[in-house]
Write an enzyme that holds these catalytic residues in place. Structure first.
Site, PDB file in Angstrom:
ATOM      1  N   ALA B  21       1.252   4.895 -25.185  1.00 17.77           N
ATOM      2  CA  ALA B  21       0.337   3.945 -24.560  1.00 17.77           C
ATOM      3  C   ALA B  21       0.379   2.568 -25.227  1.00 17.77           C
ATOM      4  O   ALA B  21      -0.094   1.586 -24.683  1.00 17.77           O
ATOM      5  CB  ALA B  21      -1.080   4.505 -24.582  1.00 17.77           C
ATOM      6  N   CYS B  38      -8.688  -3.467  12.015  1.00 15.98           N
ATOM      7  CA  CYS B  38      -8.696  -2.096  11.507  1.00 15.98           C
ATOM      8  C   CYS B  38      -8.844  -1.083  12.641  1.00 15.98           C
ATOM      9  O   CYS B  38      -9.885  -1.033  13.301  1.00 15.98           O
ATOM     10  CB  CYS B  38      -9.809  -1.899  10.487  1.00 15.98           C
ATOM     11  SG  CYS B  38      -9.856  -0.173   9.932  1.00 15.98           S
ATOM     12  N   HIS B 164      -9.746   7.281   4.594  1.00 13.80           N
ATOM     13  CA  HIS B 164      -9.136   8.292   5.474  1.00 13.80           C
ATOM     14  C   HIS B 164      -8.311   9.262   4.649  1.00 13.80           C
ATOM     15  O   HIS B 164      -7.884   8.941   3.543  1.00 13.80           O
ATOM     16  CB  HIS B 164      -8.261   7.627   6.534  1.00 13.80           C
ATOM     17  CG  HIS B 164      -7.024   6.953   5.989  1.00 13.80           C
ATOM     18  ND1 HIS B 164      -7.065   5.743   5.322  1.00 13.80           N
ATOM     19  CD2 HIS B 164      -5.714   7.323   5.996  1.00 13.80           C
ATOM     20  CE1 HIS B 164      -5.840   5.404   4.954  1.00 13.80           C
ATOM     21  NE2 HIS B 164      -4.996   6.349   5.335  1.00 13.80           N
TER      22      HIS B 164
END
Lengths: 335, 335
Positions: B21, B38, B164
């Site tokens: 890291a 949309c 979604h």
């Protein structure tokens, strides 16, 4: 119309679906490069661990400038060589100590360039560095697999821009190799032929996915390509072991030419794409010399890998390998 | 010090290496969102194919507003349902026609929200939509596997921001499932127990990687986590089939609560991370009811997957699952 295709080696299927490329997109991504102190530039040799190998002018000294290819241990290594290889249970699980080698191959002293602009000689020298390190680490009998790879561009996982590749040598055989070898052995048991040799012959026969070929290599888009413009460089001769190439200078030179030829097309068609390069070769300690066949996989990282692919290993590719091969074939290489 | 850990199901190893890291980084990535028309907003129902299922107020009409969850065929579908399932050879290769189902579950009418802000009721309704579509498509005997998944954020492969998820139903069993089932069967043959049930019991016993548990679920970081903060939601009871949940309303409700609890911690600790959610469940047509155990995998996409991982299936993870569990455990959920 989409089509499902199966990789002849593993149980991996892909969906070739060109309609997917037309989706609307809410996200715009931008990338910029911050110029930090570069540990791979001339004059900064002491900011890496001491070199393991370098090709350098005879009047220069180790860990000083004057080199054209330089191999050093990775400073942020995922594995360490100076610890004991220890395998142990952890409850119901298995663990192994983090023994292994993790090296960086600095491919050129030039900071702002990429492999498509390398001279043929420079490209050849990079392969020599791979081969020397590969065959040297293979001597350590605790090592079961060596992966040579390159991350180019942020999306491909690179953290530094200076041209470099990496090598990881581990005490375990990674799962993808186990799967490939299992697949290759099943095919061999059934047909008594190497599946990779069969792929070479079949691809040459139909000639729909080959970008070009040379005396000893074909460069092609695999039938079940997971990614747009995924490309494999495969020896036309049977050999399970990348390291064997060290014995044949002419073929190393040819591989450098073939690589330069490919990358110069690839960088023009895809406009400096992020990509991964991976040398797949047989693991050590288990005989798969008849069944396995080393090759290089080049994976452009121009699309995001979504949940479906992750969850299933079942890829949706919106550019057919035939179309990708056509585009790459038409481009003039600069050699 | 790094450590190698093996996934108890497959041959997949990971390197847990916290040093990684600390690497320097030349690349800065930025992302912005462009607000397009949309297709998932109220009033735009006719810009999607006709709905397959919706939960809506009784006085509203199909394909008009008034719904709270809506399922439609994916307009840019990778597979089509109205073609013949045809399996054929192509030279040395195998291919199958692109038969299958590809659906979109629109999780809410609200455009700018995310799952961590859903009401418990809304979350529950999303699971009901999954279950209804799953069990309905299962009736088609050509379908061998159904993958429910979610891509959140560009890096996770999303193209639209409106909340979604998706469902793909295919005629083939994807390779990762084959591998998981093979692993689960080997374990069962050896121990005469389900490996997933053993994981639940062992994780509860050592309690090092569990974020929290409820009567029927544990939420934990797997021992061989491939990615920082990878999280699995696993039933504490044995069940191979996600679809079976439809029979028990209380457990669906509990799963919604558990999910909301988890996502609210996850979004706070990782600051709105891109992620994939995947429901792993048994394929159809092959009995693995004793050995397989459905579960949900949540994969944050906060690190780039590099060449080594691609080439080998051998992941380097710079955050130990113990540390990740600790951080997620400390956070207060909002319920």
């Amino acid at each position: 119309m989409s089509e499902l295709r199966k990789d002849p080696l593993t149980n991996r299927w892909v969906i070739i679906s060109e309609d997917r490329a037309k989706r609307p997109m809410n996200y715009v991504e931008e990338e910029r490069i911050e110029e930090l102190y570069c540990p791979f530039d001339y004059g900064n040799e002491n900011s890496t661990p001491n070199e393991l190998l370098s090709f350098r002018s005879p009047d220069s000294k180790a860990n000083e400038s004057g080199w054209w290819v330089r191999v050093v241990p990775n400073k942020f290594s995922a594995l360490k060589e100076n610890i004991i290889l220890d395998k142990s249970p952890y409850g119901i699980y298995d663990r192994v100590s983090g023994f292994g080698y993790h090296e960086v191959i600095i491919e050129t002293p030039e900071h702002n360039t990429n492999v498509s602009h390398f001279s043929l000689k420079q490209m050849e020298e990079v392969f020599w560095a791979y081969l020397k390190r590969f065959n040297s680490l293979k001597e350590d009998k605790r090592i079961k697999y060596i992966q040579i790879f390159k991350n180019y561009g942020k999306k491909a996982g690179a953290s530094l821009v200076h041209p470099h590749s990496q090598l990881i040598a581990t005490s375990i055989v990674p799962v993808n190799l186990i799967d490939e070898i299992e697949g290759a052995k099943k095919y061999f048991n059934f047909k008594n032929r190497c599946v990779f040799c069969d792929i070479v012959k079949y691809e040459e026969e139909v000639n729909e996915r080959i970008i070009f070929k040379s005396e000893n290599f074909i460069v092609f888009e695999p039938y079940a390509s997971r990614f747009p413009y995924e490309t494999w460089i495969m020896p036309r001769f049977h050999s399970h072991d990348f390291g064997e190439l060290e014995k044949n200078e002419d073929i190393v030179k040819e591989l450098a030419e073939v690589s330069k030829n490919f990358y110069s097309r690839f960088f023009k068609v895809l406009n400096n794409p992020p990509y991964n390069m991976l040398i797949h070769t047989a693991p050590f300690g288990e005989d798969c010399s008849k069944e396995y066949h080393w090759h290089i996989e080049i994976i452009p990282r121009i699309t995001n890998i979504a949940g479906f692919e992750w969850g299933t290993g079942f890829y949706i590719n919106s550019v057919s390998p035939e179309k990708a091969a056509d585009e790459l074939k038409k481009e003039e290489p600069f050699l």
